[in-house]
Design a protein around this motif. Sequence first.
Motif, PDB file in Angstrom:
ATOM      1  N   LEU A  21      -2.430  -6.221  -2.882  1.00 39.25           N
ATOM      2  CA  LEU A  21      -1.663  -5.304  -3.724  1.00 39.25           C
ATOM      3  C   LEU A  21      -0.670  -6.077  -4.595  1.00 39.25           C
ATOM      4  CD1 LEU A  21      -0.941  -2.354  -1.256  1.00 39.25           C
ATOM      5  CD2 LEU A  21      -2.666  -2.475  -3.067  1.00 39.25           C
ATOM      6  N   ARG A  78       2.693   3.652   1.760  1.00 40.63           N
ATOM      7  CA  ARG A  78       1.240   3.466   1.602  1.00 40.63           C
ATOM      8  C   ARG A  78       0.674   4.438   0.585  1.00 40.63           C
ATOM      9  NH1 ARG A  78      -2.511   6.399   4.619  1.00 40.63           N
ATOM     10  NH2 ARG A  78      -4.681   5.674   4.412  1.00 40.63           N
ATOM     11  N   ALA A  81       1.909   3.612  -2.978  1.00 40.87           N
ATOM     12  CA  ALA A  81       1.200   2.475  -3.571  1.00 40.87           C
ATOM     13  C   ALA A  81      -0.172   2.897  -4.079  1.00 40.87           C
ATOM     14  CB  ALA A  81       1.071   1.349  -2.553  1.00 40.87           C
ATOM     15  N   GLY A  82      -0.852   3.742  -3.326  1.00 33.37           N
ATOM     16  CA  GLY A  82      -2.171   4.201  -3.742  1.00 33.37           C
ATOM     17  C   GLY A  82      -2.112   5.021  -5.020  1.00 33.37           C
ATOM     18  N   GLY A  85      -0.983   2.830  -7.970  1.00 30.82           N
ATOM     19  CA  GLY A  85      -2.011   1.853  -8.311  1.00 30.82           C
ATOM     20  C   GLY A  85      -3.099   2.450  -9.177  1.00 30.82           C
ATOM     21  N   PHE A 118       4.815   1.486  -8.161  1.00 31.93           N
ATOM     22  CA  PHE A 118       3.962   0.594  -7.380  1.00 31.93           C
ATOM     23  C   PHE A 118       4.779  -0.556  -6.801  1.00 31.93           C
ATOM     24  CE2 PHE A 118       0.698  -2.773  -6.957  1.00 31.93           C
ATOM     25  CZ  PHE A 118      -0.263  -2.085  -6.223  1.00 31.93           C
ATOM     26  N   ILE A 122       5.163  -1.359  -2.740  1.00 40.65           N
ATOM     27  CA  ILE A 122       4.644  -2.543  -2.058  1.00 40.65           C
ATOM     28  C   ILE A 122       5.773  -3.407  -1.515  1.00 40.65           C
ATOM     29  CG2 ILE A 122       2.505  -2.523  -3.387  1.00 40.65           C
ATOM     30  CD1 ILE A 122       3.550  -4.854  -5.031  1.00 40.65           C
ATOM     31  N   LEU A 181      -8.510  -1.616  -4.621  1.00 42.45           N
ATOM     32  CA  LEU A 181      -7.336  -0.762  -4.426  1.00 42.45           C
ATOM     33  C   LEU A 181      -7.626   0.318  -3.399  1.00 42.45           C
ATOM     34  CD1 LEU A 181      -4.479   0.208  -5.207  1.00 42.45           C
ATOM     35  CD2 LEU A 181      -5.540   1.560  -7.032  1.00 42.45           C
ATOM     36  N   CYS A 184      -7.741  -1.219   0.098  1.00 42.29           N
ATOM     37  CA  CYS A 184      -6.389  -1.516   0.596  1.00 42.29           C
ATOM     38  C   CYS A 184      -5.723  -0.245   1.114  1.00 42.29           C
ATOM     39  CB  CYS A 184      -5.540  -2.141  -0.503  1.00 42.29           C
ATOM     40  SG  CYS A 184      -6.003  -3.817  -0.949  1.00 42.29           S
ATOM     41  N   TYR A 185      -5.845   0.817   0.360  1.00 43.84           N
ATOM     42  CA  TYR A 185      -5.244   2.087   0.758  1.00 43.84           C
ATOM     43  C   TYR A 185      -5.831   2.575   2.082  1.00 43.84           C
ATOM     44  CZ  TYR A 185      -4.240   7.097   0.721  1.00 43.84           C
ATOM     45  OH  TYR A 185      -3.843   8.362   1.068  1.00 43.84           O
TER      46      TYR A 185
END
Length: 381
Positions: A21, A78, A81-82, A85, A118, A122, A181, A184-185
């Motif tokens: 990320l 979390r 960030a998703g 992103g 974002f 993170i 992405l 990661c999520y």
Amino acid sequence: MQLAFPVLSISRMRQAALPLLFILLGIVYASWASRIPAVRDALQLDPAELSLVLLCAGIGAVGSFPLAAWMTGHFGARHSAGYAGVGLLVTMPCLALAPNIAWLMLAMTILGICSGCFDVAINALGATAEKIAGRSIMSLLHAWFCVGTLSGALFGSALAGIGMSPLAHFSILTATFALPLWLCYQTLPPDRPEPVSGKKYFSVPHGPLIVLGVIGFCGAIVEGSIADWSGVYMKDWLQATDGTAPLAFAAFAAMMLLTRLIGDRLKERFNARKVVTAGALIAGVGMLIALVADNIPLSIVGFALTGVGVATVFPFVFSAAGRHGSTALAGVATLSYGGGLIGPPMIGFLAHGFGLHAALALVGVLCLAVALAASQAKWLE
């Protein structure tokens, strides 16, 4: 034994998710920076108009921090960030599709909002991981950001060198990182929204947090100005080609990366305050070299030294603020990225009146301001 491989794979994926990320943010950041000269030329923007475009990105980023704090507090880092992103990846091609300055300003504002949300998300994840690890890891995480900026700058330089359009470049970026992405999520462990007393998800920094914000503020001006103007400086002042101009920022990012790889060890040995103070002085020397150099290689060396000097500013400032929760982190980030708001546009307006060479001299002065503030910042220790 049949479960060993899946469990091991999930564990490794979780370890890789957070660095990835940070890499993504760095690549987005550097990809735009590497194509600023091309976008400027396509829309025939003068320095003042380009400054307005960069100002919109700063307004979006700084204005997003109350939203970022609310998202992190309401949904968890979390999820934040998703969501942010996805916004980053969708917005990137829009920068190249803008038919005029008005649409480019709108796209840059949205990019600033997404990048701000974002970034806070993170870094909140990083602060949590640092607490769990029981040791300093934030500099290493920001080193992964530098991996992204270095890769993005070099890739952008290569694509500009072969004549690829910014639209094709940004579209490749979006298509490449959509799946990582999502992975990661899915891979990061579920987190809970951070409870905040009175639902106060954002507050203006006060007390010692102000000093951290001032350090971050000046550091953001330095980073943002070099990212947005070093390529233009190389092209206009030293007559570098479109393929060569981004190498100044690439060298800056490369040395930031190398310094951040050892930053946590330097912090444990000398303490963060001494490291940031010494680094800022090195950055000032680097800017002096970059601006007095009469050839491309020596100027690149100067920008590289500046990268060494400012490498530890954001990791250590955000680590110190993150120890006091996501609300404190978002507040310090607001002051810090205020530098991103006024820095690059300020350089542009000064360049319009006095020339870019003189405008960038202010960056060297701000490096000295970082050194002075850091030497007094006890919360960095």
